[in-house]
Design an enzyme around this catalytic site. Structure first.
Site, PDB file in Angstrom:
ATOM      1  N   ASP A  92     -42.758  84.536 -15.809  1.00 31.56           N
ATOM      2  CA  ASP A  92     -42.492  85.771 -15.062  1.00 31.56           C
ATOM      3  C   ASP A  92     -43.470  85.993 -13.913  1.00 31.56           C
ATOM      4  OD1 ASP A  92     -40.217  86.623 -16.508  1.00 31.56           O
ATOM      5  OD2 ASP A  92     -41.533  87.093 -18.184  1.00 31.56           O
ATOM      6  N   ASP A 112     -33.202  82.979 -16.737  1.00 29.22           N
ATOM      7  CA  ASP A 112     -33.909  83.973 -15.920  1.00 29.22           C
ATOM      8  C   ASP A 112     -34.890  83.316 -14.947  1.00 29.22           C
ATOM      9  OD1 ASP A 112     -33.144  84.583 -18.559  1.00 29.22           O
ATOM     10  OD2 ASP A 112     -34.245  86.452 -18.593  1.00 29.22           O
ATOM     11  N   THR A 118     -28.881  82.033 -27.225  1.00 27.78           N
ATOM     12  CA  THR A 118     -29.147  83.270 -26.491  1.00 27.78           C
ATOM     13  C   THR A 118     -30.353  83.979 -27.076  1.00 27.78           C
ATOM     14  OG1 THR A 118     -28.089  85.185 -25.478  1.00 27.78           O
ATOM     15  CG2 THR A 118     -27.777  84.959 -27.862  1.00 27.78           C
ATOM     16  N   ARG A 153     -26.685  89.868 -17.825  1.00 31.05           N
ATOM     17  CA  ARG A 153     -27.801  89.746 -16.882  1.00 31.05           C
ATOM     18  C   ARG A 153     -28.158  88.288 -16.640  1.00 31.05           C
ATOM     19  NH1 ARG A 153     -30.631  93.423 -18.736  1.00 31.05           N
ATOM     20  NH2 ARG A 153     -32.417  92.455 -19.729  1.00 31.05           N
ATOM     21  N   TRP A 191     -28.512  86.520 -13.187  1.00 30.86           N
ATOM     22  CA  TRP A 191     -29.672  85.717 -12.757  1.00 30.86           C
ATOM     23  C   TRP A 191     -29.179  84.364 -12.218  1.00 30.86           C
ATOM     24  CZ3 TRP A 191     -32.937  89.225 -12.166  1.00 30.86           C
ATOM     25  CH2 TRP A 191     -33.567  89.980 -13.162  1.00 30.86           C
TER      26      TRP A 191
HETATM   27  N1  GLY Z   1     -36.059  88.285 -17.985  1.00 29.64           N
HETATM   28  C1  GLY Z   1     -35.786  89.082 -19.110  1.00 29.64           C
HETATM   29  C2  GLY Z   1     -34.653  90.011 -18.911  1.00 29.64           C
HETATM   30  O1  GLY Z   1     -33.883  89.881 -17.980  1.00 29.64           O
HETATM   31  O2  GLY Z   1     -34.515  90.914 -19.709  1.00 29.64           O
END
Ligand code: GLY
Length: 390
Positions: free
Chosen positions: A102, A162, A222, A234, A238
Site C-alpha cells: 500500500d 489491488d 478472495t 472493488r 481496481w
Molecule cells: N485495498 C484494500 C481494499 O480495497 O479494501
C-alpha cells in the site's frame, strides 16, 4: 443482465462543479479534526472516527486535500496537505508500517501529488524512497509484488489485484530517475496479475497464493468478495483503473485489452442505477450492501482510459462514467453535514458472507475514505482537464 440505460443522464460539467463545491465545503468543515490526525478507513453510522497516520487508507484523505486545494485554491487546505506529507516522510524515515504494498496508494496521493503540485524536492525524494521499498517487495519466485513484506512466510507469499494501483509509483519513479528497473518490476508484476487474476470471462479474482519454494501458484481466492469464484466489485474496479494506468505508462496493448475485458464484465453486472453491490455476483435485492467506492474507482478508470482510445470507443466509456457519476451525485453524495462527515454514502469496506467470514466486518454500507477520494477525483476529471496524481 445488461440493462437498457439509453435514457440515463450523464452528469453535466455544472453539476460536477457543484459537487466539488459540496465536497470542498465538507473537507473545510473537517479540516481542524483531521490535520495532525486522520479519518478512519470507514465511517461508523456515517461518521468517521479519528486515528493516527497508521492506516493504508490515510493518504486518501491527503489526496482529497490536494484535490480540494486545486479546486478552490484555499491556502490553509494546501498547508494542511503539506504538513501531512511531512508526517508521511517521518513515517518512512522511522520505517513505521512501510512493509506493505500500500506504499503505492500512500505515497502517490501524498508526496507524488504534493511534488507535482508544488515542485518540492523533499516530497520527490520521499516518494522515491517509498518506491524503493515497494520495489524491494518484488519476489523473483512467482514474479509478483508481495502484499506484505514477509518473504519467508508461506501463508503470506501472495499478491492481490489491488496492487495494480500501487505500481504507478514505480512507473513514476522510472520516469523521474531514468532508472528503467522500477518500470520493469511494475511490468512483471502487471503481467503476473493479468495472467493469474483476470479470468477468461473478464472477471477478476482478488488474490493469488504462491508456493514459496517454486513460485508456482497454489490457488486464487478472495479476501473481501462474496466467494473465491465471484468478482468482488472493488477488485474489479481496481483491475479497470489499474490496467488503464499501466497502459498510460507503458503503451502495452495487453493493458488496453485487459481494461476492455474487465470493464465489459463490470458493466454487464451492474444494477439499474449503475452502482454495484459489494460483489458483482449480486445484481438486485436489499440483503447485501452496495459499494459506491467501486463505482467511483471504475468511473475514474474509464475516464483515464478514454484518453488513449479512438473517438467512438472513448465516447462509450466517457458516457458510462458520466452516468455512473451522475448516479453517485444524485443518490449517494452527502449533502447535509449533519447526516455524515464523509463525502459518499453506501460504500463497503468489508462484508462477511457465508463462505467468507471477515472477523472485523467493518465498513458495511458506510462512507469509505477511498470512496470519498475517488468520487472527488471523478468529479474533478469531469469538471476540467486534470493532470492525474497517479
Ligand atoms: N485495498 C484494500 C481494499 O480495497 O479494501
Amino acid at each position: 443482465m445488461m440493462q437498457n440505460r439509453q435514457n440515463m443522464l450523464q452528469i453535466t460539467r455544472a453539476e460536477a462543479e457543484a459537487g466539488l463545491k459540496v465536497c470542498t465545503g465538507q473537507i473545510w468543515r473537517n479540516l481542524s479534526s483531521y490535520t495532525k490526525q486522520f479519518p478512519t478507513s470507514a465511517s461508523k453510522a456515517s461518521f468517521y472516527g479519528v486515528c493516527d497516520n497508521s492506516e493504508w487508507t490515510s493518504a486518501f484523505w491527503t489526496g482529497q486535500l490536494w484535490l480540494a486545494c486545486e479546486f478552490c485554491g484555499n491556502a490553509a487546505i494546501g498547508k494542511a496537505a503539506l504538513a501531512q506529507c511531512i508526517s508521511f516522510r517521518e513515517w518512512l524515515r522511522k520505517r513505521i508500517a512501510t512493509d506493505s504494498h500500500d506504499l503505492g496508494f500512500l505515497y502517490t496521493l501524498s508526496c507524488v501529488a504534493g511534488y507535482k503540485l508544488t515542485g518540492s524536492e523533499k516530497l520527490k525524494e520521499t516518494a522515491l524512497l517509498a518506491a524503493d521499498s515497494l520495489r524491494s517487495m518484488f519476489r523473483e519466485k512467482g514474479e509478483f509484488i508481495q502484499s506484505f513484506d514477509r518473504p519467508d512466510c508461506r501463508e503470506e507469499y501472495r499478491t492481490i489485484i489491488d496492487c495494480l494501483m500501487n505500481i504507478p509509483l514505480l512507473y513514476w519513479a522510472s520516469e523521474i530517475t531514468g532508472d528503467s528497473g522500477y518500470r520493469e518490476t511494475a511490468v512483471r508484476h502487471y503481467r503476473t496479475t493479468r495472467k493469474l487474476l483476470l479470468r477468461g470471462d473478464g472477471s477478476a479474482a482478488q488474490a493469488a497464493l504462491f508456493d514459496i519454494d517454486t513460485g508456482e501458484v497454489i490457488k486464487c481466492f478472495t479476501r473481501q468478495g462474496y466467494s473465491d469464484d465471484s468478482a468482488w466489485a472493488r477488485g474489479q474496479a481496481w483491475a479497470i483503473y489499474g490496467a488503464a494506468l499501466s497502459y498510460g505508462y507503458t503503451g502495452m496493448e495487453e493493458c488496453r485489452e485487459m481494461f476492455r475485458q474487465a470493464a465489459a464484465y463490470y458493466m454487464e453486472h451492474l444494477p439499474q442505477d449503475m452502482v454495484p453491490y459489494f460483489d458483482l455476483c449480486i445484481t438486485e435485492g436489499d440483503e447485501w450492501p452496495r459499494d459506491s467506492s467501486a463505482a467511483a474507482i471504475a468511473a475514474c478508470g474509464m475516464l483515464e482510459m478514454a484518453k488513449h482510445l479512438e473517438a467512438e470507443e472513448a465516447e462509450k466509456y466517457r458516457v458510462c462514467a458520466g452516468r455512473i457519476v451522475k448516479s453517485l451525485y444524485d443518490g449517494y453524495m452527502v449533502r447535509d453535514y449533519r447526516e455524515s462527515n464523509g463525502l459518499l454514502l453506501h460504500g463497503t469496506y468489508c462484508c462477511s458472507t457465508p463462505g467468507n467470514v471477515i472477523p472485523e466486518d467493518n465498513g458495511r454500507d458506510e462512507c469509505c475514505l477511498f470512496g470519498d477520494y475517488f468520487f472527488m477525483e471523478a468529479l474533478t476529471r469531469l469538471q476540467r482537464d486534470w493532470k492525474p496524481y497517479w
